[in-house]
Design a protein around this motif. Structure first.
Motif, PDB file in Angstrom:
ATOM      1  N   UNK A  46      10.793   8.574  10.134  1.00 11.12           N
ATOM      2  CA  UNK A  46      11.449   7.891   8.924  1.00 11.12           C
ATOM      3  C   UNK A  46      11.280   8.330   7.730  1.00 11.12           C
ATOM      4  N   UNK A  47      12.234   8.563   6.866  1.00  9.88           N
ATOM      5  CA  UNK A  47      11.857   9.171   5.233  1.00  9.88           C
ATOM      6  C   UNK A  47      12.847   8.080   4.493  1.00  9.88           C
ATOM      7  N   UNK A  48      12.034   7.729   3.403  1.00 10.05           N
ATOM      8  CA  UNK A  48      12.806   6.755   2.656  1.00 10.05           C
ATOM      9  C   UNK A  48      11.913   6.821   1.330  1.00 10.05           C
ATOM     10  N   UNK A  49      12.444   6.113   0.242  1.00 15.40           N
ATOM     11  CA  UNK A  49      11.728   6.052  -1.093  1.00 15.40           C
ATOM     12  C   UNK A  49      11.128   4.690  -1.285  1.00 15.40           C
ATOM     13  N   UNK A  50       9.950   4.739  -1.859  1.00 12.83           N
ATOM     14  CA  UNK A  50       9.454   3.480  -1.998  1.00 12.83           C
ATOM     15  C   UNK A  50       8.627   3.403  -3.607  1.00 12.83           C
ATOM     16  N   UNK A  51       8.743   2.239  -3.943  1.00 15.21           N
ATOM     17  CA  UNK A  51       7.991   2.127  -5.525  1.00 15.21           C
ATOM     18  C   UNK A  51       6.620   1.839  -5.213  1.00 15.21           C
ATOM     19  N   UNK A  52       5.692   2.807  -5.689  1.00 18.64           N
ATOM     20  CA  UNK A  52       4.272   2.550  -5.396  1.00 18.64           C
ATOM     21  C   UNK A  52       3.499   2.040  -6.697  1.00 18.64           C
ATOM     22  N   UNK A  53       2.600   1.276  -6.472  1.00 19.79           N
ATOM     23  CA  UNK A  53       1.807   0.689  -7.657  1.00 19.79           C
ATOM     24  C   UNK A  53       0.544   0.808  -7.392  1.00 19.79           C
ATOM     25  N   UNK A  54      -0.109   1.652  -8.337  1.00 22.02           N
ATOM     26  CA  UNK A  54      -1.723   2.002  -8.377  1.00 22.02           C
ATOM     27  C   UNK A  54      -2.384   0.807  -8.872  1.00 22.02           C
ATOM     28  N   UNK A  55      -3.587   0.654  -8.601  1.00 20.95           N
ATOM     29  CA  UNK A  55      -4.314  -0.391  -8.819  1.00 20.95           C
ATOM     30  C   UNK A  55      -4.547  -0.901 -10.521  1.00 20.95           C
TER      31      UNK A  55
END
Length: 175
Positions: free
Chosen positions: A145-154
């Motif tokens: 699976x390949x996709x884009x995610x919005x990641x949020x740091x601490x």
């Protein structure tokens, strides 16, 4: 380090077990040994020496194999840890089991703090459903699976990440 410290005690304990086992197995045969001719005793001693040499050779081969395995393991961890991209090993429940140094930098937390945490903790709330959907597809089909995610740091910093999931099975067949 503890394994190395325990080896002499473990070796002594194993030696005692082997000696006891040998006494139990050879006691009935001792009478037969007394009846051996000199030539038969020499032949038996020769065979014992040959077996000893074989065991020593195999033991040395095992030591060499262990060295090679340790060197390969070190190379693997160096490649994994020092890779310029983030690598994360996640179990079926979505819990982080391993993370490399790039992941530490990317997520803004030390690796020790990442381990045993759900990866979804770092996925922005708006993308968690998408993340779960892709994980479900990966588990169901086993296909990459390949996709884009919005990641949020601490600390609240957000960034987009291209995620590529790959399913890997262990020796027992577990994903």
């Amino acid at each position: 380090m503890d394994d190395m410290d325990d080896r002499p005690d473990q070796t002594s304990r194993l030696r005692r077990q082997y000696e006891e086992s040998a006494r139990e197995e050879t006691a009935p045969q001792l009478k037969e040994l007394e009846d051996l001719s000199c030539e038969e005793a020499r032949q038996m001693l020769h065979e014992l020496r040959v077996h000893q040499i074989e065991l020593e050779t195999r033991n040395e081969e095992l030591r060499q194999s262990r060295k090679e395995l340790e060197a390969a393991r070190k190379r693997y961890f160096d490649l994994y840890d020092l890779a310029p991209v983030s690598y994360i090993s996640i179990d079926e429940q979505g819990i982080i089991r391993e993370a490399n140094l790039a992941t530490e930098t990317l997520l803004g937390e030390p690796r020790g703090a990442l381990i045993s945490q759900p990866f979804s903790r770092y996925v922005h709330e708006q993308d968690r459903d998408s993340y779960r959907l892709h994980c479900g597809q990966l588990m169901e089909t086993g296909e990459r699976q390949a996709y884009d995610l919005l990641i949020e740091q601490k600390d609240g910093t957000e960034f987009w990440a291209r995620v590529t999931d790959t399913s890997v099975k262990d020796d027992d067949g577990a994903v």
